[in-house]
Each structure stands twice: as structure tokens, then as C-alpha cells.
Scaffold this motif. Structure first.
Motif, PDB file in Angstrom:
ATOM      1  N   ILE A   8       0.845  -1.194   0.000  1.00  0.00           N
ATOM      2  CA  ILE A   8       0.000   0.000   0.000  1.00  0.00           C
ATOM      3  C   ILE A   8       0.886   1.254   0.000  1.00  0.00           C
ATOM      4  N   ALA A  69      -6.619  -2.709  -3.295  1.00  0.00           N
ATOM      5  CA  ALA A  69      -6.187  -4.008  -2.790  1.00  0.00           C
ATOM      6  C   ALA A  69      -7.389  -4.811  -2.296  1.00  0.00           C
ATOM      7  N   LEU A 131       0.655  -3.359  -6.400  1.00  0.00           N
ATOM      8  CA  LEU A 131      -0.042  -4.164  -5.394  1.00  0.00           C
ATOM      9  C   LEU A 131       0.055  -5.644  -5.725  1.00  0.00           C
ATOM     10  N   SER A 135       2.714  -7.527  -3.128  1.00  0.00           N
ATOM     11  CA  SER A 135       2.000  -8.146  -2.012  1.00  0.00           C
ATOM     12  C   SER A 135       2.477  -9.567  -1.766  1.00  0.00           C
ATOM     13  N   TYR A 151      -2.926 -10.321  -4.164  1.00  0.00           N
ATOM     14  CA  TYR A 151      -3.205  -9.312  -3.177  1.00  0.00           C
ATOM     15  C   TYR A 151      -3.417  -9.917  -1.801  1.00  0.00           C
TER      16      TYR A 151
END
Length: 155
Positions: A8, A69, A131, A135, A151
Motif C-alpha cells: 500500500i 487491494a 499491489l 503483495s 493481493y
């Protein structure tokens, strides 16, 4: 399922950096300033509080990244095509029509709308890709059976 903080943050920073380049005088900044009718005094005031504005811009971009996300989890985005589709749909559904109000109600030029709207399109697409690919690095036990990134992760 969890959303990791570092992706993020990275997506938010990317959006701010894109904006810094996008709105620089060498790209669209000069045109943008003319179309917004900013006075020299307003420009100087903006320079004095640049760090405050940049901080709030970063927080706003991080909020956008968090929501993206969350939608990526709901849509089970696992590959770059899905990430780009997510970024495009978020832009089409939330950003493009919202910014259109400046043309419809504020009587701003369409060119200003295009500069602002396409900045957000580029930002949404880049944030979605960040993202997706970061992630998987920051979420323990992330799902990556469907593709190179995800995600989501298990708690």
C-alpha cells in the motif's frame, strides 16, 4: 485474508511520484497551471507548504491503494491482466465520472479534465501492478498458485 502495509505504501509513493512528474512544468504542469488560473501568489503559497500537501497526497493515494487491494482480493486478481483490468475499472467507475464534475458544474476546460483524469488512470494502473507484484513479497503464505503475485494472504 489480509492486506499488507508495504505494498500500500509503495503504491501510494508511486502515485505521488507519477503526479510529481505528470504535473511538472516539462510535462503538463504549465498547461495545468494556466487552465486552473492559479495566481503567482497561490503558486508561492503552494511551494511553502509543499511537504504538507505531499503528505496528504501520499495518504490519499495510500487510501486509494488500500481500496484497490480490497477490490483485488474480492475479484481474486492474480495476474498482470487482472491487475490492469482492476485499475481500469476503478478509474472508470470512481475517478473519471467524479472528475467530470469540474467540466459540467465548475465550467473548467475539458483539457484540464483530460490532464487530471489521465493522471489518475496511469496512477491506478501502476498502483494495481505494484499491489499485485509486491503483495506476494510482504504477505506470509500468500496465494500464488494462480500466477506470479496476489493481493491476499492467509491469517
Amino acid at each position: 485474508m489480509i492486506v499488507a502495509f508495504v505494498p500500500i505504501l509503495l503504491a501510494g509513493v508511486a502515485s505521488v511520484l507519477i503526479g510529481w512528474v505528470w504535473y511538472s512544468p516539462r510535462v503538463f504542469g504549465g498547461t495545468w497551471m494556466r487552465l486552473t488560473n492559479l495566481s503567482p501568489e497561490q503558486i508561492e503559497l503552494g511551494k511553502k507548504r509543499l511537504w504538507v500537501v505531499a503528505l496528504f497526497g501520499l495518504l490519499a493515494s495510500m487510501l486509494v491503494a488500500y481500496v484497490m487491494a480490497y477490490f483485488g482480493i474480492a475479484r481474486q486478481v492474480y495476474d498482470w491482466a487482472g491487475a490492469l483490468e482492476l485499475g481500469l475499472w476503478c478509474w472508470v467507475g470512481f475517478c473519471a465520472p467524479t472528475l467530470l464534475g469540474q467540466v459540467l458544474w465548475d465550467q473548467k476546460p475539458v483539457r484540464l479534465y483530460l490532464i487530471d483524469a489521465f493522471y489518475w488512470l496511469v496512477s491506478f494502473l501502476v498502483m494495481a501492478l505494484i499491489l499485485l507484484y509486491t503483495s506476494v513479497l510482504f504477505v506470509q503464505n500468500s496465494y500464488n498458485t494462480q500466477g506470479p503475485g496476489s493481493y491476499v494472504g492467509n491469517e
